[in-house]
Design a protein around this motif. Structure first.
Motif, PDB file in Angstrom:
ATOM      1  N   LEU A 114       0.859  -1.185   0.000  1.00  0.00           N
ATOM      2  CA  LEU A 114       0.000   0.000   0.000  1.00  0.00           C
ATOM      3  C   LEU A 114       0.888   1.225   0.000  1.00  0.00           C
ATOM      4  O   LEU A 114       1.982   1.206   0.564  1.00  0.00           O
ATOM      5  CB  LEU A 114      -0.907   0.034   1.237  1.00  0.00           C
ATOM      6  CG  LEU A 114      -1.986  -1.030   1.374  1.00  0.00           C
ATOM      7  CD1 LEU A 114      -2.705  -0.862   2.710  1.00  0.00           C
ATOM      8  CD2 LEU A 114      -2.983  -0.951   0.229  1.00  0.00           C
ATOM      9  N   SER A 115       0.414   2.278  -0.616  1.00  0.00           N
ATOM     10  CA  SER A 115       1.121   3.552  -0.563  1.00  0.00           C
ATOM     11  C   SER A 115       0.347   4.509   0.320  1.00  0.00           C
ATOM     12  O   SER A 115      -0.873   4.678   0.152  1.00  0.00           O
ATOM     13  CB  SER A 115       1.269   4.154  -1.959  1.00  0.00           C
ATOM     14  OG  SER A 115       1.788   5.482  -1.862  1.00  0.00           O
ATOM     15  N   ALA A 116       1.048   5.137   1.242  1.00  0.00           N
ATOM     16  CA  ALA A 116       0.383   6.090   2.133  1.00  0.00           C
ATOM     17  C   ALA A 116      -0.130   7.300   1.367  1.00  0.00           C
ATOM     18  O   ALA A 116      -0.929   8.077   1.896  1.00  0.00           O
ATOM     19  CB  ALA A 116       1.345   6.530   3.231  1.00  0.00           C
ATOM     20  N   LEU A 117       0.314   7.470   0.130  1.00  0.00           N
ATOM     21  CA  LEU A 117      -0.167   8.592  -0.676  1.00  0.00           C
ATOM     22  C   LEU A 117      -1.599   8.384  -1.144  1.00  0.00           C
ATOM     23  O   LEU A 117      -2.313   9.345  -1.416  1.00  0.00           O
ATOM     24  CB  LEU A 117       0.750   8.785  -1.896  1.00  0.00           C
ATOM     25  CG  LEU A 117       2.181   9.227  -1.599  1.00  0.00           C
ATOM     26  CD1 LEU A 117       3.020   9.192  -2.868  1.00  0.00           C
ATOM     27  CD2 LEU A 117       2.189  10.626  -1.005  1.00  0.00           C
ATOM     28  N   SER A 118      -2.027   7.120  -1.260  1.00  0.00           N
ATOM     29  CA  SER A 118      -3.350   6.862  -1.829  1.00  0.00           C
ATOM     30  C   SER A 118      -4.249   6.022  -0.936  1.00  0.00           C
ATOM     31  O   SER A 118      -5.464   6.018  -1.112  1.00  0.00           O
ATOM     32  CB  SER A 118      -3.198   6.158  -3.192  1.00  0.00           C
ATOM     33  OG  SER A 118      -2.432   4.981  -3.062  1.00  0.00           O
ATOM     34  N   ALA A 119      -3.683   5.285   0.010  1.00  0.00           N
ATOM     35  CA  ALA A 119      -4.485   4.391   0.845  1.00  0.00           C
ATOM     36  C   ALA A 119      -4.989   5.112   2.086  1.00  0.00           C
ATOM     37  O   ALA A 119      -4.314   5.985   2.632  1.00  0.00           O
ATOM     38  CB  ALA A 119      -3.660   3.179   1.250  1.00  0.00           C
TER      39      ALA A 119
END
Length: 472
Positions: A114-119
């Motif tokens: 997961l990317s913290a930018l989108s999740a």
């Protein structure tokens, strides 16, 4: 959408709608990080070079010997039977994502990214619930990789705590920021924090040479000229991804024109950044730093900034530049501007504290300060004259009244007897002999007439007359 709607039901297993795409071997692949920890057959041939060259084993990882050498913490952790959750902290391109994938591969766990930018919290909980079901029904553990974890809010980070504590997921989180300030304490205490270091120049060279010859990379279709390789090393600045991306662009430009050797001109044209002719171990290193210091001494702030920029762009060690500024502050400015040394030392500390590229600002500020400051070489002239006398044998004995008197029998020897305390007089200065007999009347410090030394040029002669009883 309610949480229950996150899952669709099939006869075998409830699976999140947001589940990452499945690989042929049944393991999940992250979107932007596809190919992490995969064998050559798992990576599409058209994938970027940086993806194709991702290490398949710990032994293929370039750099990070402090974590991966025999007996080092990450190797012990990965090759052990009970890995702990990890927080990988370091600059871009140092292998955080790669190591996360390898943790999954070596430990035989399913990998989800997961990317913290989108999740958000919903996505995090969905992956955790799916991991819980996989563990219950298929006896398969999950590695959850979260990139840019410092961008998660406190609530999002808190959502991970239960799953990490229970072992539902093995968390591997990556961040470019110090986790002590960007990750919540409960998550920090449940994870092993490992700091990754920028790749060395030798690491990047090895990586480039491997990419040129390896079948997963360019497969020997081109050669890499020495000067082009060194320019790529400088451009990379310790970032493996940057080095491979630039190499791939230059190789494509070379083959498109029918060439087989990637040269310096091609690298310059494809990355839109000209090579700075600078050899950190040769003449350019010494010539440019010499010109830099002489420009500051000559008060040409623009020329000084030019040479500073050349050194920064060529990848010169910023600590070396900072050290030269500290030396110059005393050698060529001294007490003409007493704040010059403070500025240079502050710049040196700033460079070590924040690193590059932001450290360039502190170096530039100190350079401008020193170049525009009034100049004086009185400090170096004074100490060198004093050293010359000492080396020539002009030492003499310490006058008895200045010797240490803090021990039994000192008074009997005449030590510290007759010493006059300057603070006993209103002026704070009184007549008294301080140097050895052989050096009475010897002057070393000769203040200049620029900046703050103008005041000292008037004060020092008065001090000498008062101390020497009117005899300068």
């Amino acid at each position: 959408m309610e949480q229950d709607e996150l899952f669709r039901v099939n006869p075998d297993l409830a699976t999140p709608d947001t589940e990452p795409s499945a690989r042929p071997d049944g393991r999940d692949t992250p979107g932007a990080g596809a190919g992490i920890g995969q064998g050559p057959g798992d990576v599409p041939s058209g994938a970027p070079l940086a993806v194709r060259m991702r290490p398949r084993t710990l032994d293929e990882v370039v750099g990070q010997r402090h974590l991966l050498g025999p007996g080092a913490p990450l190797r012990r952790l990965v090759e052990g039977s009970a890995p702990a959750s990890l927080l990988l902290y370091g600059p871009p391109g140092t292998g955080k994502t790669t190591l996360a994938g390898l943790v999954s591969t070596v430990t035989g766990r399913r990998f989800v990214a997961l990317s913290a930018l989108s999740a958000g919290v919903k996505e995090v909980r969905g992956v955790i619930e799916h991991a819980r079901r996989r563990r219950r029904y298929e006896d398969e553990d999950t590695v959850l990789f979260i990139d840019e974890v410092h961008r998660f809010s406190k609530t999002q980070q808190d959502a991970l705590l239960g799953a990490v504590e229970e072992g539902t997921v093995l968390l591997v989180a990556a961040t470019t920021e110090n986790p002590s300030f960007s990750v919540v304490s409960p998550l920090l205490s449940r994870s092993l924090v490992l700091q990754l270091r920028p790749l060395t120049d030798d690491d990047v060279r090895d990586l480039l040479l491997r990419a040129v010859t390896d079948e997963r990379g360019l497969g020997g279709t081109v050669e890499l000229a020495d000067d082009a390789r060194e320019h790529l090393v400088r451009l990379a600045a310790g970032d493996a991804r940057r080095a491979l991306t630039a190499l791939e662009a230059a190789a494509e430009a070379t083959t498109a024109t029918g060439g087989s050797v990637v040269g310096l001109a091609t690298v310059e044209s494809t990355v839109d950044k000209a090579a700075v002719r600078y050899d950190r171990d040769g003449d350019q290193h010494y010539d440019v730093i010499s010109a830099f210091i002489k420009s500051i001494r000559g008060s040409d702030v623009d020329a000084a900034l030019h040479y500073l920029a050349r050194m920064i762009e060529a990848g010169e060690d910023p600590r070396f530049v900072a050290r030269r500024l500290v030396v110059h502050a005393s050698e060529d400015i001294g007490l003409a501007d007493p704040t010059a040394l403070q500025a240079a030392v502050a710049a040196s500390h700033a460079v070590q504290f924040i690193g590059m590229p932001e450290g360039r600002l502190a170096l530039a500020q100190a350079t401008i300060h020193l170049a525009t400051a009034p100049k004086s070489n009185a400090v170096i002239t004074a100490i060198d004259a004093a050293l010359a006398d000492v080396r020539a044998g002009g030492v003499g004995t310490v006058p008895p009244h200045l010797r240490d008197g803090h021990y039994a029998g000192a008074a009997t020897l005449g030590h510290a007897q007759g010493y006059r305390y300057p603070h006993d007089v209103a002026e704070g200065v009184l007549a008294q002999q301080y140097p050895p007999d052989e050096l009475v009347g010897r002057d070393y410090y000769d203040p200049g007439g620029h900046g703050a030394e103008r005041t000292l040029a008037e004060r020092v002669p008065k001090l000498r007359r008062a101390i020497r009883g009117g005899d300068r």
